[in-house]
Design a protein around this motif. Structure first.
Motif, PDB file in Angstrom:
ATOM      1  N   TYR A 223      61.325  34.739   5.107  1.00 36.23           N
ATOM      2  CA  TYR A 223      61.713  33.757   4.327  1.00 36.23           C
ATOM      3  C   TYR A 223      60.583  33.265   3.427  1.00 36.23           C
ATOM      4  CZ  TYR A 223      62.965  28.966   3.429  1.00 36.23           C
ATOM      5  OH  TYR A 223      63.472  27.910   2.566  1.00 36.23           O
ATOM      6  N   ALA A 226      60.369  35.831   0.819  1.00 40.55           N
ATOM      7  CA  ALA A 226      61.523  35.661  -0.209  1.00 40.55           C
ATOM      8  C   ALA A 226      61.285  34.261  -1.118  1.00 40.55           C
ATOM      9  CB  ALA A 226      62.685  35.623   0.417  1.00 40.55           C
ATOM     10  N   GLN A 227      60.746  33.347  -0.651  1.00 43.67           N
ATOM     11  CA  GLN A 227      60.311  32.197  -1.379  1.00 43.67           C
ATOM     12  C   GLN A 227      59.414  32.286  -2.475  1.00 43.67           C
ATOM     13  OE1 GLN A 227      63.425  30.476  -0.399  1.00 43.67           O
ATOM     14  NE2 GLN A 227      62.123  28.713  -1.129  1.00 43.67           N
ATOM     15  N   ILE A 229      58.522  35.517  -3.837  1.00 51.20           N
ATOM     16  CA  ILE A 229      59.157  36.238  -4.790  1.00 51.20           C
ATOM     17  C   ILE A 229      60.257  35.604  -5.690  1.00 51.20           C
ATOM     18  CG2 ILE A 229      60.826  38.427  -5.255  1.00 51.20           C
ATOM     19  CD1 ILE A 229      59.459  39.415  -2.621  1.00 51.20           C
ATOM     20  N   LYS A 230      61.013  34.764  -4.968  1.00 54.86           N
ATOM     21  CA  LYS A 230      61.871  33.856  -5.885  1.00 54.86           C
ATOM     22  C   LYS A 230      61.248  32.903  -6.850  1.00 54.86           C
ATOM     23  CE  LYS A 230      65.544  30.533  -5.229  1.00 54.86           C
ATOM     24  NZ  LYS A 230      66.681  29.785  -4.344  1.00 54.86           N
ATOM     25  N   GLY A 231      60.049  32.102  -6.345  1.00 53.96           N
ATOM     26  CA  GLY A 231      59.353  31.368  -6.924  1.00 53.96           C
ATOM     27  C   GLY A 231      58.763  32.214  -8.348  1.00 53.96           C
ATOM     28  N   GLY A 233      59.924  34.774  -9.555  1.00 56.87           N
ATOM     29  CA  GLY A 233      60.931  35.112 -10.487  1.00 56.87           C
ATOM     30  C   GLY A 233      61.405  33.817 -11.328  1.00 56.87           C
ATOM     31  N   ASP A 234      61.477  32.760 -10.610  1.00 60.04           N
ATOM     32  CA  ASP A 234      61.763  31.730 -11.408  1.00 60.04           C
ATOM     33  C   ASP A 234      60.743  31.409 -12.666  1.00 60.04           C
ATOM     34  OD1 ASP A 234      63.975  31.260 -10.248  1.00 60.04           O
ATOM     35  OD2 ASP A 234      63.518  29.756  -8.782  1.00 60.04           O
TER      36      ASP A 234
END
Length: 294
Positions: A223, A226-227, A229-231, A233-234
């Motif tokens: 998690y 993932a967070q 990587i998501k951050g 990406g954003d």
């Protein structure tokens, strides 16, 4: 002539009988004692042909092969734990001193075996009294047999025989205590089984708890990654949007409006209730960002 021939025949027959009576053989499996008027005058232990004086001397043959003496009934012995056990044994013996064998037991195998049986019984009783049941069954069985064989052989040589081996065929508990022994064995096996079962359950719980902990750690780390990587990406998307917006703000606004149209008017049944002068329809009215004329 006939009488002379008959006399010669009778003399020859008597002579032949005397010669046959004066010869005897001793093979490699036996030994012989020659007596003269009841007194021992010779002992033959080597195989061959021997002679004697008929009627004055006689011979007695003895078997020198290894004999087996088995106990008729199991003997009851007491161990150092005061437990009765039933023992079957056998003895291997042979004559090694024919003269002594004849003098002591008159060459009678039954007398010799009676003497051996008593000696073996006494020796086994003494050895069993020093040891536990486990020792006599398996732990020190070879040592017991070696000690007993030496003791019995030492006594047996006094009567002209040699003890080759002493062995136990069977060692059992007496019937009165068999049930108690089996119950004790069953109880011991159940105790061991319960200990193993409890140990297995404890190990199972430990493994399960460790697996749950590892699962939680893996999920938490996944998690977190993932967070992150998501951050990332954003943030990268925001940078791209900002760069695109900075190059041509009008095109970026047009592109955003097209995406809004696509998402809002995805189905023919979709209905929007808006003011026609709303900025949402500005690109339907014409190019540019100018406000419609009132």
């Amino acid at each position: 002539m006939k009488r002379a021939a008959l006399g010669v025949f009778i003399v020859a027959l008597v002579a032949l009988a005397l010669v046959s009576m004066s010869m005897y053989t001793v093979d490699q499996r036996k030994a012989a004692i020659k007596f003269q008027l009841g007194e021992v005058i010779a002992v033959q232990t080597k195989p061959g042909l021997y002679f004697l004086v008929p009627l004055l001397q006689n011979v007695r043959i003895f078997d020198t092969r290894i004999q087996t003496m088995e106990s008729r009934d199991p003997e009851r012995f007491l161990t150092s734990e005061n437990r009765n056990v039933l023992v079957d044994s056998f003895v291997k013996w042979r004559v090694n001193d024919v003269r002594q064998y004849y003098v002591t037991v008159r060459g009678d195998p039954s007398q010799a075996e009676a003497r051996l049986a008593q000696t073996v019984n006494d020796a086994l009783r003494a050895e069993f009294a020093k040891r536990t049941v486990h020792d006599v069954v398996s732990g020190e069985r070879d040592q017991i047999m070696s000690t007993v064989q030496k003791k019995v052989d030492e006594d047996a040589r006094r009567i002209g025989i040699e003890v080759v081996d002493v062995r136990l065929k069977r060692v059992d508990f007496v019937p009165e205590i068999n049930a108690d022994v089996y119950r004790r064995m069953e109880s011991e096996r159940k105790r061991v089984a319960n200990e193993l079962r409890a140990t297995g359950q404890a190990e199972g719980e430990k493994i399960k708890a460790d697996a749950d902990r590892q699962r939680q750690v893996i999920v938490a780390e996944a998690y977190r990654d993932a967070q992150r990587i998501k951050g990332e990406g954003d943030a990268q998307a925001s940078r791209i949007y900002a760069a695109a917006y900075g190059k041509n703000a009008e095109f970026y606004s047009f592109y955003q409006s097209l995406e809004a149209y696509q998402k809002s008017l995805r189905s023919k049944s979709d209905v929007l209730v808006l003011d026609p002068s709303s900025d949402f329809f500005k690109y339907f009215r014409g190019p540019g960002r100018a406000k419609p004329t009132p």
